[in-house]
Design a protein around this motif. Sequence first.
Motif, PDB file in Angstrom:
ATOM      1  N   ASP A 199      42.618  41.083  77.934  1.00 36.01           N
ATOM      2  CA  ASP A 199      43.696  42.064  77.992  1.00 36.01           C
ATOM      3  C   ASP A 199      43.383  43.150  79.027  1.00 36.01           C
ATOM      4  O   ASP A 199      43.332  44.344  78.714  1.00 36.01           O
ATOM      5  N   LYS A 200      43.092  42.719  80.238  1.00 37.02           N
ATOM      6  CA  LYS A 200      42.903  43.670  81.345  1.00 37.02           C
ATOM      7  C   LYS A 200      43.477  43.020  82.593  1.00 37.02           C
ATOM      8  O   LYS A 200      43.229  41.836  82.865  1.00 37.02           O
ATOM      9  N   GLU A 229      39.494  52.795  77.850  1.00 39.43           N
ATOM     10  CA  GLU A 229      40.493  51.711  77.864  1.00 39.43           C
ATOM     11  C   GLU A 229      40.865  51.293  79.290  1.00 39.43           C
ATOM     12  O   GLU A 229      41.486  50.267  79.499  1.00 39.43           O
ATOM     13  N   SER A 230      40.529  52.142  80.241  1.00 41.48           N
ATOM     14  CA  SER A 230      40.765  51.774  81.644  1.00 41.48           C
ATOM     15  C   SER A 230      39.549  52.200  82.458  1.00 41.48           C
ATOM     16  O   SER A 230      38.679  52.921  81.951  1.00 41.48           O
ATOM     17  N   SER A 249      44.824  47.712  80.641  1.00 40.36           N
ATOM     18  CA  SER A 249      45.539  46.694  79.860  1.00 40.36           C
ATOM     19  C   SER A 249      46.914  46.426  80.483  1.00 40.36           C
ATOM     20  O   SER A 249      47.460  47.270  81.200  1.00 40.36           O
ATOM     21  N   LYS A 250      47.470  45.271  80.127  1.00 43.26           N
ATOM     22  CA  LYS A 250      48.796  44.898  80.629  1.00 43.26           C
ATOM     23  C   LYS A 250      49.820  45.949  80.192  1.00 43.26           C
ATOM     24  O   LYS A 250      50.659  46.387  80.967  1.00 43.26           O
ATOM     25  N   GLU A 251      49.679  46.366  78.935  1.00 39.64           N
ATOM     26  CA  GLU A 251      50.593  47.378  78.388  1.00 39.64           C
ATOM     27  C   GLU A 251      50.474  48.678  79.198  1.00 39.64           C
ATOM     28  O   GLU A 251      51.481  49.322  79.508  1.00 39.64           O
ATOM     29  N   GLY A 252      49.228  49.056  79.516  1.00 42.87           N
ATOM     30  CA  GLY A 252      48.995  50.272  80.305  1.00 42.87           C
ATOM     31  C   GLY A 252      49.694  50.192  81.659  1.00 42.87           C
ATOM     32  O   GLY A 252      50.349  51.150  82.097  1.00 42.87           O
ATOM     33  N   GLU A 254      52.252  48.336  82.397  1.00 43.07           N
ATOM     34  CA  GLU A 254      53.714  48.350  82.201  1.00 43.07           C
ATOM     35  C   GLU A 254      54.216  49.771  81.942  1.00 43.07           C
ATOM     36  O   GLU A 254      55.255  50.186  82.457  1.00 43.07           O
ATOM     37  N   GLU A 255      53.437  50.519  81.155  1.00 41.34           N
ATOM     38  CA  GLU A 255      53.850  51.907  80.863  1.00 41.34           C
ATOM     39  C   GLU A 255      53.885  52.742  82.138  1.00 41.34           C
ATOM     40  O   GLU A 255      54.815  53.518  82.356  1.00 41.34           O
ATOM     41  N   GLU A 257      54.215  51.649  85.171  1.00 40.80           N
ATOM     42  CA  GLU A 257      55.315  51.180  86.033  1.00 40.80           C
ATOM     43  C   GLU A 257      56.627  51.797  85.575  1.00 40.80           C
ATOM     44  O   GLU A 257      57.422  52.284  86.377  1.00 40.80           O
TER      45      GLU A 257
END
Length: 481
Positions: A199-200, A229-230, A249-252, A254-255, A257
């Motif tokens: 998840d990175k 986390e990053s 993370s992918k979520e990070g 996306e947020e 963006e």
Amino acid sequence: MKTVVVGAGPVGALAALYAAVRGHDVEIYELRPDIRDPSTAPLNTKSINLALSERGINSLRKTGLSDLADAVLADTVPMHGRMIHVRKHGEYVREAQQYDAHGRDLLAMDRTQLNRALIDHLHAMPNVKFFFKHKLIGVDFKKKSAWFENRTEKKDLLTQGPEFKLTFDLLIGADGAHSAVRNHLMKVVPMTYQQEYIDKLWCQFGVPTTSDGDFRIPPNYLHIWPADESMFIAIPNTDKTFTSTLFMSKEGFEELEASGKVVEYFSKNFPAVVPDLITEEDLKKQFVNNEHLPLISIKCTPYHYSDAGVIVGDAAHAMVPFYGQGMNAGLEDVRVLFDILDKYPSDRTRALNEYTKERTPDAQTINDLALGNYREMASDVKKPLYLLRKWVEETLYVHLPSLGWATQYSRVTFSNMRYSEVYQASQRQARILNIAVGLGLATVAGSTLLFAGNGGLHRAKMGVLRGICLAAQGAQRVIQG
Ligand code: FAD
């Protein structure tokens, strides 16, 4: 002996060199155009700069081509250690952490440059033929046949038409994480296969020189902005730029963006990156324009079929980049493979069997260590307990060489010890250290009482160390004996 190598990345190119210096007739098939062609080079491959270390260098030296390693090493920037960028009590601080108690360095280099040096050497060898823009589309290991698609405009005598078949004695698959050779190997061997996307994601940023053409931050370090986390890192290039990478993370991603608040995120988590390394405008532009790429971890075994084929490098064990070992391990695969092939010159089946047997635990160990090392880079490097353990281990390493003590990092990075043995040695050391720390703590209390009153903090620290050394020696004797 006809050896076909699929993939002319760093590992495939080195495998081709090892085969060529042994007199094999070598044919290399590569999907992409020649990286040395100036008209296509920028499109060819993502320019990744990476850390070259002992295993990679040793494998280059063992080709027997004396000028190869020297040519590669000339194009590197030494990194003495990590430089950690953090905020402490609201203040921005940089802390250097040496990689090795004996002062050995990692070498930052451009992957494409390494690849180019290897391909240059191959081009000079009369028994090597290159086929760029050729894609492997099928292999029959039992019949020692392979099929390729010729994507060039030219159809030469050998490769009439878009698709053609050839035969080989040995096929070496070095076609990367999404290996077609591995897929065909699976059809004929009962392969255990495991793949994981962590998840990175990662995104690269170019950091220019200063206006007077110099490095923007001290060059001889791998710079890390650890944010749990990053994580943001910067590796120096020989032209005094840096290449930086954001891991998140992918979520990070996306947020960021969606919100467009990349500058605010950097200001909060990666102090001084904006504007010391990169301007706000450039950061925003590169975040949008540069790809956000996944990280894959692959384990499989066996790596070979009979005497006909074998996979090496990312094709056999793609790993996440947090130990800086993916390419180093791939180059080491080649050295180990040819050492074993040399041992059994008339029994390749036995050699390939032994290669799989020896290399599987090593590759799988470094794969696991790489997965675990994200935490060390993104979090632990900031923690006093981590720094204390590093100090104790390095001090034992320097002052008690007879214990054979070394940090896991230095064994992985600065030695050629098998990865599986590195792991076992580190586990043994951890057990000894646990016992020693218990006994050492008793010494802490005693030393502090004795010396602290006289302001002898250093002597107290040395007292602790002496206690730990004695305890470590005792514990080591107990565990080994
Ligand atoms: P690749 O470099 O992937 O080469 C495979 C080649 O095969 C390619 O040229 C491809 O075009 C070709 N190919 C694919 N399919 C076919 C086909 N069907 N037919 C013909 N050709 C084909 N490693 C380190 O040691 N140190 C580091 O510091 C480090 N940092 C990294 C940082 C990041 C962000 C990443 C993503 C990786 C990092 N690595 C590092 C890992 C390293 O990049 C890889 O391990 C290394 O490039 C693998 O080399 P390879 O030759 O096995 O595969």
